[in-house]
Scaffold this motif. Structure first.
Motif, PDB file in Angstrom:
ATOM      1  N   THR A 340       0.819  -1.208   0.000  1.00 35.78           N
ATOM      2  CA  THR A 340       0.000   0.000   0.000  1.00 35.78           C
ATOM      3  C   THR A 340       0.851   1.254   0.000  1.00 35.78           C
ATOM      4  O   THR A 340       2.037   1.221   0.333  1.00 35.78           O
ATOM      5  CB  THR A 340      -0.911   0.005   1.232  1.00 35.78           C
ATOM      6  OG1 THR A 340      -0.100   0.101   2.415  1.00 35.78           O
ATOM      7  CG2 THR A 340      -1.761  -1.249   1.307  1.00 35.78           C
ATOM      8  N   ALA A 341       0.200   2.357  -0.334  1.00 36.87           N
ATOM      9  CA  ALA A 341       0.893   3.641  -0.370  1.00 36.87           C
ATOM     10  C   ALA A 341       1.341   4.060   1.018  1.00 36.87           C
ATOM     11  O   ALA A 341       2.399   4.670   1.188  1.00 36.87           O
ATOM     12  CB  ALA A 341      -0.025   4.691  -0.982  1.00 36.87           C
ATOM     13  N   LYS A 364      -0.436  -0.792  -4.677  1.00 39.37           N
ATOM     14  CA  LYS A 364      -0.962   0.569  -4.631  1.00 39.37           C
ATOM     15  C   LYS A 364       0.166   1.517  -4.216  1.00 39.37           C
ATOM     16  O   LYS A 364       0.005   2.380  -3.351  1.00 39.37           O
ATOM     17  CB  LYS A 364      -2.121   0.660  -3.636  1.00 39.37           C
ATOM     18  CG  LYS A 364      -3.266  -0.306  -3.914  1.00 39.37           C
ATOM     19  CD  LYS A 364      -3.948   0.000  -5.233  1.00 39.37           C
ATOM     20  CE  LYS A 364      -5.100  -0.978  -5.482  1.00 39.37           C
ATOM     21  NZ  LYS A 364      -5.769  -0.726  -6.775  1.00 39.37           N
ATOM     22  N   CYS A 366       1.653   3.955  -5.755  1.00 36.13           N
ATOM     23  CA  CYS A 366       1.563   5.369  -6.113  1.00 36.13           C
ATOM     24  C   CYS A 366       0.200   5.990  -5.788  1.00 36.13           C
ATOM     25  O   CYS A 366      -0.142   7.060  -6.314  1.00 36.13           O
ATOM     26  CB  CYS A 366       1.877   5.550  -7.585  1.00 36.13           C
ATOM     27  SG  CYS A 366       3.583   5.103  -8.005  1.00 36.13           S
ATOM     28  N   SER A 367      -0.600   5.336  -4.968  1.00 37.17           N
ATOM     29  CA  SER A 367      -1.882   5.930  -4.582  1.00 37.17           C
ATOM     30  C   SER A 367      -1.615   7.129  -3.664  1.00 37.17           C
ATOM     31  O   SER A 367      -0.811   7.058  -2.727  1.00 37.17           O
ATOM     32  CB  SER A 367      -2.744   4.910  -3.836  1.00 37.17           C
ATOM     33  OG  SER A 367      -3.038   3.818  -4.682  1.00 37.17           O
ATOM     34  N   GLY A 368      -2.308   8.220  -3.909  1.00 44.38           N
ATOM     35  CA  GLY A 368      -2.095   9.404  -3.103  1.00 44.38           C
ATOM     36  C   GLY A 368      -0.887  10.187  -3.589  1.00 44.38           C
ATOM     37  O   GLY A 368      -0.295   9.926  -4.638  1.00 44.38           O
ATOM     38  N   THR A 388      -3.079  -1.241 -13.958  1.00 43.78           N
ATOM     39  CA  THR A 388      -4.022  -0.153 -14.233  1.00 43.78           C
ATOM     40  C   THR A 388      -3.299   1.130 -14.583  1.00 43.78           C
ATOM     41  O   THR A 388      -2.081   1.232 -14.459  1.00 43.78           O
ATOM     42  CB  THR A 388      -4.922   0.074 -13.006  1.00 43.78           C
ATOM     43  OG1 THR A 388      -4.097   0.417 -11.881  1.00 43.78           O
ATOM     44  CG2 THR A 388      -5.721  -1.170 -12.669  1.00 43.78           C
ATOM     45  N   ASP A 390      -1.566   4.553 -14.730  1.00 45.21           N
ATOM     46  CA  ASP A 390      -0.668   5.292 -13.830  1.00 45.21           C
ATOM     47  C   ASP A 390      -0.272   4.478 -12.598  1.00 45.21           C
ATOM     48  O   ASP A 390      -0.075   5.023 -11.501  1.00 45.21           O
ATOM     49  CB  ASP A 390      -1.321   6.601 -13.384  1.00 45.21           C
ATOM     50  CG  ASP A 390      -1.573   7.548 -14.547  1.00 45.21           C
ATOM     51  OD1 ASP A 390      -0.778   7.511 -15.505  1.00 45.21           O
ATOM     52  OD2 ASP A 390      -2.557   8.302 -14.493  1.00 45.21           O
ATOM     53  N   GLU A 391      -0.136   3.180 -12.805  1.00 39.45           N
ATOM     54  CA  GLU A 391       0.200   2.272 -11.701  1.00 39.45           C
ATOM     55  C   GLU A 391       1.538   2.634 -11.050  1.00 39.45           C
ATOM     56  O   GLU A 391       1.721   2.470  -9.837  1.00 39.45           O
ATOM     57  CB  GLU A 391       0.256   0.833 -12.228  1.00 39.45           C
ATOM     58  CG  GLU A 391       0.393  -0.230 -11.172  1.00 39.45           C
ATOM     59  CD  GLU A 391      -0.944  -0.784 -10.720  1.00 39.45           C
ATOM     60  OE1 GLU A 391      -1.238  -0.669  -9.520  1.00 39.45           O
ATOM     61  OE2 GLU A 391      -1.676  -1.324 -11.562  1.00 39.45           O
ATOM     62  N   CYS A 394       4.556   7.420  -9.745  1.00 30.81           N
ATOM     63  CA  CYS A 394       5.378   8.095  -8.745  1.00 30.81           C
ATOM     64  C   CYS A 394       6.845   7.661  -8.791  1.00 30.81           C
ATOM     65  O   CYS A 394       7.685   8.220  -8.086  1.00 30.81           O
ATOM     66  CB  CYS A 394       4.814   7.856  -7.346  1.00 30.81           C
ATOM     67  SG  CYS A 394       4.805   6.109  -6.853  1.00 30.81           S
TER      68      CYS A 394
END
Length: 940
Positions: A340-341, A364, A366-368, A388, A390-391, A394
């Motif tokens: 996770t992010a 996840k 690059c989430s956030g 998905t 822009d997976e 970052c």
């Protein structure tokens, strides 16, 4: 003395050669570094990382139940030596000539004498491993001034004389493995003298606790006591779980560049009070930690690299502490399911992250609002089902991303957007089947892309439009599609194409745009080139053909084979499909055009021999620059052809793997004048004595080295096999080959020695007997006491003046009586054999006078005459020899002429006087002897 010496030599020869009846064995193989990797991966030896050293010439030796006096088979230039020895005694001088050795590994069960290493001043790495109870009486490491790494395995540390470390001033790494070490201090107390020691490894010891007593104190400081600090920065305590960790037990190692403790989960928290302050690289691999607070320990010990592989970790715990200093994190082979992010926020400064071999189903990262400095990310062997949009956006500094062996079925649009610096992308062995124009969008720096084992069905013409820097691509198709997708890949150097049970067509127009193309790898049953006249064959330097039925046929030339058109090829791998029964010529007359080829790998052609697909007589013709030939399951069983290897003048390494050889004559390698190594892993010979020449050839051949020969197998049929060819030859073929050769040599030597020993004793008897019998037959009607001459004179031509002026004058002209004298230059019969003249003259003369001078003693003919006269004296048992010594010859000079000395000891002789008055007496005595004998013979 000569006779005795000859007999001694004969006895020694027979004693020595009696052992030659057995097959001579060679114990060592030597091989250059450039060929060693191929050898090491296919041999039974276990080098355990020792083969990774940077050596030039390696020697691998195997000894059983013997003693090593010296290693004469090992070249003095060798710098790497591996000894596998069992029940062996290593003598002090065994390695004394190998002064260039830099690396030595001794493995097995042995007795090692002191001073074995005394002259090895260049030795840098020494590994010694005992497999049973130790038999090293006293390990002596004197003279190893340059030793930097020492590994001792398999014998108690307590039995060692610790003074062996005193002279190892350059030692940097000490490795102790399975030495029954129970306490850390029992080792560290001997280390202060090793000022350059940087690494200490304690592996598989009895060390289950680190006690406070292991902390050594420095009591040399005046008025103060402090912890003793070593220069050690690398500490490895592995393969024995430590269950007790007391405070300050590691006080002597406050700062480490690498630390691997094999500790239980229950004592991991005790590390903070152990005395360790800073660890650059911390390894907890195989420690079985279900929960580990990464950032807490990273901040506590200022860790930059943390290895947590194989620990059953299920959750990435970053709740405490800081990971700002952490740069490398290995979480492979765990049970992590989610990334996770929030977890990744703590890893912003991380450069390398390995999450391979987990059970991750979603990422996840690059989430956030997260920005990371990752350069290398490995997510291989997980359970990712899709990617998905822009997976990875970052990860703007990412250079390599591995997603091999996941379950990816779909790759969404712009999944890799933001990865502008990405150079390597691995997507091998997934389940996606379609590539759109948006799949790889934005990968402007990508150089290597692997898509094989996905069997793609559709590719957009613009799927790779942004990959203008791409140099390598590997891709697999279910059904071959047009190669228009490659139109923008001007920088491509290597391409790997695979199809699944379908035809692969290579379109020449797209290969023409590749400016730097070098390597083509094709895995397909049927391969066609659309227009061979337009295909740039000259660009390809490496060609890999796997599972082929038909090899590169040309559409535009009525299916002409195109293999021979790759005229610039340097390396080629040809792996046929073992199920192929094609009637089409695959190799015939095609390889001969590849004149620049230096490497040829031919595999799985064993089923092509019953068909016209492979003509062994022509297979290797024209390959004059080939240097390495590797045959694997080729099916060639008969190597008796005179033309098979005829053109392989440059081959240096011949490797035949997984073969069955029925015929291999002794001239099979004669044309390979540059050959250096022959290696036949997993190859069997037919059990017959025709291969007996191999044993002697391997032993005595110096230019060509037959690697691992004594492990070659031997078969009678598919059911009956001998474990080793050499065993069969020794048991069944010695009398047929070795013994006959030995017998012929022995008989020849005996004949030669007999001639040498008995030449002087027998030859003259035989010669004299022959001529005596001949004279007797010629004169058998003559009366016994009737002689033609009174005297025969034997003399050297240099003394002829004295004979004619003195001897003849006094015997033939002064009388009475007058004597009839025979001399060779006057009385020998013209045209008759010289030896017959000599024997007749002696036989037909009542007396033989030998005029002894230095010239006489050095003359072969004079030697013959005195021998004949001597043998007549013995044969007829009457006095008929008179010796006249003309020169002043000392008794010491006469000692060199044994037969003459014996005669002088038994007979009275006359010596010529220089005084004229005494010469009258000399002639009177001589005439009296001759005349007296004559009168005796005339009495009734």
């Amino acid at each position: 003395m000569d006779t005795i010496l000859h007999l001694v030599c004969l006895a020694f020869f027979m004693a020595t050669c009696s052992s030659c009846l057995g097959m001579l064995r060679k114990h060592c193989d030597t091989i250059e570094h450039e060929y060693f990797d191929t050898f090491s991966t296919r041999t039974s030896f276990k080098f355990l990382g020792f083969d990774q050293l940077n050596f030039s010439l390696a020697a691998v030796c195997k000894f059983h139940n013997t003693s090593i006096e010296d290693l004469e088979e090992v070249p003095v230039t060798s710098d790497w030596l591996y000894l596998q020895i069992f029940n062996v005694s290593i003598k002090p001088q065994a390695l004394s000539n190998l002064t260039n050795l830099i690396y030595i590994y001794i493995f097995g069960h042995f007795v090692m004498s002191p001073e074995v290493f005394l002259r090895l001043e260049k030795l840098s790495v020494l590994w010694i491993q005992q497999t049973q109870q130790p038999f090293i009486d006293e390990l002596d490491l004197r003279g190893l001034y340059m030793l930097q790494e020492l590994k001792l395995r398999g014998f108690p540390f307590s039995s060692l004389n610790k003074s062996i470390f005193d002279n190892l001033h350059q030692l940097k790494h000490l490795i102790l493995d399975d030495n029954n070490i129970e306490t850390l201090s029992s080792v560290t107390r001997y280390l202060p003298k090793l000022e350059n020691l940087q690494g200490l490894s304690l592996i598989s010891q009895s060390l289950v606790a680190l006690r406070e007593t292991d902390c050594l104190m420095n009591e040399n400081l005046i008025g103060n006591t402090s912890f003793m600090h070593f220069n050690i920065s690398y500490l490895n305590i592995d393969r024995k779980e430590i269950s007790t960790l007391e405070n300050n037990s590691l006080c002597n190692f406050p700062k480490l560049s690498f630390f691997k403790p094999d500790i239980s989960y229950s004592v991991v928290t005790s590390l903070k009070n152990s005395g360790i302050q800073v660890v650059d690289s911390f390894s907890f691999s195989n420690s079985q930690f279900p929960d580990f607070n990464i950032c807490m320990y990273a901040s506590l010990f200022k860790i930059r690299e943390l290895q947590l592989a194989q620990n059953r970790i299920k959750f990435i715990n970053t709740s405490k502490g800081s990971c700002n200093l952490l740069r490398i994190l290995d979480l492979s082979y765990n049970s992590v399911k989610n990334v996770t992010a929030s977890q990744m926020k703590k890893f912003r400064k991380l450069k390398e992250l390995n999450l391979s071999n987990n059970i991750i189903t979603a990422i996840k990262i690059c989430s956030g609002n997260v920005s990371m400095e990752l350069v290398h990310l490995n997510l291989s062997f997980n359970y990712l089902a899709s990617l998905t949009k822009d997976e990875f956006q970052c990860l703007k500094k990412l250079k390599s991303l591995s997603l091999n062996d996941n379950k990816i079925q779909t790759i969404g649009k712009y999944s890799f957007r933001g990865l502008k610096t990405l150079e390597v992308l691995h997507l091998k062995s997934n389940h996606f089947y379609s590539l759109t124009e948006f799949t790889f969008a934005g990968l402007f720096s990508l150089k290597q892309l692997t898509l094989n084992e996905n069997f793609i069905e559709t590719i957009s013409d613009w799927a790779f439009k942004d990959l203008r820097k791409l140099e390598e691509i590997a891709i697999a198709f279910k059904d071959m599609v047009s190669m228009s997708w490659s139109q923008n890949m001007e920088s491509l150097k290597k391409m790997s194409l695979k199809t699944l049970d379908t035809t692969l067509t290579i379109e020449s127009e797209y290969f023409n745009i590749f400016n730097d193309f070098e390597s083509l790898n094709i895995d397909s049953h049927h391969v066609f080139i659309d227009y061979c006249d337009e295909f740039p064959f000259y660009k390809v330097k490496e060609l890999y053909l796997t599972n082929i039925y038909y090899a590169l046929l040309c559409y535009d030339a009525k299916f002409e084979i195109a293999l021979g058109k790759f005229t610039n090829l340097d390396k080629i791998y040809l792996i046929a499909n073992v199920r192929s029964k094609s009637n089409t010529d695959i190799f015939n007359s095609n390889l001969q055009n590849l004149t620049k080829l230096s490497f040829l790998h031919l595999e799985n052609t064993n089923e092509l021999y019953d068909f016209p697909a492979l003509n062994v007589q022509k297979l290797f013709l024209g390959l004059k620059n080939l240097q390495i030939l590797h045959l694997v399951n080729s099916g060639i069983e008969d190597y008796g052809s005179n033309v098979l290897f005829r053109d392989l003048k440059s081959v240096r390494l011949l490797m035949m793997e997984n073969e069955r050889i029925y015929r291999f004559p002794d001239n099979v390698l004669a044309d390979m004048i540059s050959l250096k190594y022959v290696f036949l892993p997993d190859t069997s010979f037919f059990c017959k004595c025709e291969f007996a020449w191999l044993g002697q050839w391997v032993k005595y051949e110096t230019q060509v080295l037959f690697l691992d020969f004594y492990d070659q197998h031997c078969f009678v049929n598919t059911q009956i096999q001998y474990p080793y060819l050499i065993s069969f030859l020794e048991q069944n073929c010695n009398t047929e080959l070795d013994f006959i050769a030995f017998l012929v040599t022995l008989i020849s030597t005996l004949i030669f020695m007999c001639i040498s020993v008995f030449y002087e004793s027998i030859w003259w008897y035989i010669l004299y007997m022959f001529y005596t019998i001949k004279c007797w037959l010629s004169n058998r009607h003559r009366k016994r006491d009737h002689y033609e001459y009174d005297v025969f004179v034997s003399y050297n031509v240099h003394d002829e003046q004295w004979v004619t002026e003195q001897l003849l004058h006094n015997l033939e002209q002064n009388g009475p009586p007058l004597f009839k004298v025979c001399i060779h230059n006057r009385d020998f019969e013209i045209g008759r054999d010289i030896v017959e003249n000599i024997v007749d003259s002696i036989y037909n003369s009542r007396w033989t006078i030998c005029v002894i001078t230095r010239s006489y003693l050095q003359s072969n003919w004079c030697s013959l005459e005195i021998r004949m006269a001597t043998y007549r004296l013995v044969a007829e048992s009457k006095d008929s020899l008179i010796l006249v010594i003309l020169d002043d010859i000392s008794r010491e000079e006469l000692q060199y002429y044994q037969k003459l000395t014996k005669i002088l000891d038994k007979k009275t002789y006359l010596k010529w006087p220089e005084d004229a008055d005494r010469q009258h007496l000399f002639w009177a005595r001589l005439r009296k002897v001759i005349a007296g004998h004559t009168k005796d013979c005339q009495k009734p």
